[in-house]
Each structure stands twice: as C-alpha cells, then as structure tokens.
Design an enzyme around this catalytic site. Structure first.
Site, PDB file in Angstrom:
ATOM      1  N   HIS A 193      95.690   4.928  34.762  1.00  0.00           N
ATOM      2  CA  HIS A 193      94.693   4.844  33.707  1.00  0.00           C
ATOM      3  C   HIS A 193      93.709   3.717  34.041  1.00  0.00           C
ATOM      4  O   HIS A 193      93.949   2.927  34.965  1.00  0.00           O
ATOM      5  CB  HIS A 193      95.352   4.608  32.335  1.00  0.00           C
ATOM      6  CG  HIS A 193      96.099   3.322  32.216  1.00  0.00           C
ATOM      7  ND1 HIS A 193      97.469   3.241  32.200  1.00  0.00           N
ATOM      8  CD2 HIS A 193      95.655   2.045  32.102  1.00  0.00           C
ATOM      9  CE1 HIS A 193      97.837   1.983  32.083  1.00  0.00           C
ATOM     10  NE2 HIS A 193      96.773   1.231  32.032  1.00  0.00           N
TER      11      HIS A 193
HETATM   12  P1  TYD Z   1     101.463   2.240  29.347  1.00  0.00           P
HETATM   13  O1  TYD Z   1     100.297   1.322  29.278  1.00  0.00           O
HETATM   14  O2  TYD Z   1     101.231   3.704  29.323  1.00  0.00           O
HETATM   15  O3  TYD Z   1     102.329   1.884  30.624  1.00  0.00           O
HETATM   16  P2  TYD Z   1     101.930   1.907  32.174  1.00  0.00           P
HETATM   17  O4  TYD Z   1     100.477   2.046  32.279  1.00  0.00           O
HETATM   18  O5  TYD Z   1     102.423   0.597  32.687  1.00  0.00           O
HETATM   19  O6  TYD Z   1     102.651   3.023  32.820  1.00  0.00           O
HETATM   20  O7  TYD Z   1     102.462   1.847  28.175  1.00  0.00           O
HETATM   21  C1  TYD Z   1     103.702   2.483  27.968  1.00  0.00           C
HETATM   22  C2  TYD Z   1     103.998   2.491  26.481  1.00  0.00           C
HETATM   23  O8  TYD Z   1     104.131   1.165  25.961  1.00  0.00           O
HETATM   24  C3  TYD Z   1     102.908   3.189  25.669  1.00  0.00           C
HETATM   25  O9  TYD Z   1     103.545   3.991  24.683  1.00  0.00           O
HETATM   26  C4  TYD Z   1     102.193   2.069  24.983  1.00  0.00           C
HETATM   27  C5  TYD Z   1     103.208   0.961  24.893  1.00  0.00           C
HETATM   28  N1  TYD Z   1     102.610  -0.383  25.031  1.00  0.00           N
HETATM   29  C6  TYD Z   1     102.506  -1.214  23.921  1.00  0.00           C
HETATM   30  O10 TYD Z   1     102.888  -0.853  22.801  1.00  0.00           O
HETATM   31  N2  TYD Z   1     101.982  -2.460  24.087  1.00  0.00           N
HETATM   32  C7  TYD Z   1     101.535  -2.901  25.288  1.00  0.00           C
HETATM   33  O11 TYD Z   1     101.053  -4.058  25.400  1.00  0.00           O
HETATM   34  C8  TYD Z   1     101.630  -2.021  26.429  1.00  0.00           C
HETATM   35  C9  TYD Z   1     101.128  -2.446  27.790  1.00  0.00           C
HETATM   36  C10 TYD Z   1     102.169  -0.781  26.247  1.00  0.00           C
END
Ligand code: TYD
Length: 135
Positions: A51
């Site tokens: 992303h």
């Molecule tokens: P995501 O950003 O999709 O993870 P990555 O990009 O590292 O694979 O986040 C995974 C899940 O965690 C998503 O449901 C959102 C949640 N999340 C939070 O609630 N707070 C945060 O600060 C982050 C980074 C993620």
C-alpha cells in the site's frame, strides 16, 4: 531522478554498557511523531505492506533481525535490506511499499507522522499509479 531510498543514520549513543539510540521529533525523525507501531513474530514466507499513504510519512527501523523493503514511486522501484537498529528508512507519502523476507527474529518498529487512519491508505496499485500521476 529522485533517490527513493533515503536512509537516516541514527547516532549511536551506547557505551561499554551496551547500545542506545534516541529518536526525537523534528530532529533525527523529520516530522512530529504521532504514532509508533512494531511488527514482530512475522510468519515465514509472509510479505506485508502493499500500500501507499496519501499523507502519512514514516521511518522504519529493524531493531532486531532483518527484512527487505521495496519502495516504488510509480516510476521506479528500489529495494533495501534493513538489518540494523542504527539505520532508519524514511518512507515519504505517495510511496508504494512492500516488506519481504522477514527473518524470524525480526522486530521492525515504524515511527509515524499521523494517527492510524484507514482513509489515508491506497491499497490498490492501479489507484496508486493514478494518484502519483496526478501529483
Ligand atoms: P496494515 O497497515 O494493513 O499492515 P501492513 O501494511 O503492515 O501489512 O495493518 C494491519 C491491520 O492493523 C489493519 O487492520 C489495520 C490495523 N492497524 C491499526 O489498527 N493501527 C495501526 O497503527 C496499524 C499500522 C495497523
């Protein structure tokens, strides 16, 4: 062409007792710190990220172990292995990021300029390309 991979060298403040690094808003971290999160116990073969963010700026540091980061600005892709608590990867807004090859002991801390906001994410690569073409 802009350098995509921007590494912040973090000053080592350790001594003969052990290591120490300090992170400070608007000093070695080039924004006001609003959030810190960390990834750990990442399962073997898992890749994360995929992303970009419209506004959020981040610095990622492998506090322990290593992982491979790919950054993409829509024109070029570059990668780097993060493997040191003294090396911060600055991730600007509008950069697509992927994280691969986590060692099983990897602890990756991410320092962020904003609170968590799902509406700031661009999770579709084609949408990301449209966004950066318009920047
Ligand atoms: P995501 O950003 O999709 O993870 P990555 O990009 O590292 O694979 O986040 C995974 C899940 O965690 C998503 O449901 C959102 C949640 N999340 C939070 O609630 N707070 C945060 O600060 C982050 C980074 C993620």
């Amino acid at each position: 062409m802009d350098e995509l991979i921007k590494i912040i060298s973090l000053d080592y403040l350790g001594d003969d007792r052990g290591g120490l690094v300090s992170l400070q808003s608007n000093q070695n971290i080039p924004f006001e710190i609003k959030r810190v999160y960390y990834l750990f116990a990442t399962q073997e073969g898992v890749a994360r990220g995929f992303h970009a963010h419209k506004e959020l700026k981040q610095v990622a540091i492998a506090l322990h172990g290593s992982c491979r980061f790919i950054l993409d600005d829509g024109k070029q892709r570059q990668e780097i292995i993060l493997d040191s608590p003294l090396k911060g990867l600055y991730i600007d807004n509008n950069k697509w990021r992927e994280m691969h090859d986590f060692s099983n002991d990897c602890v990756l801390v991410v320092i962020a300029s904003e609170h968590y906001d799902e509406s700031d994410y661009i999770r579709d690569y084609q949408d990301f390309l449209k966004e950066v073409i318009n920047v």
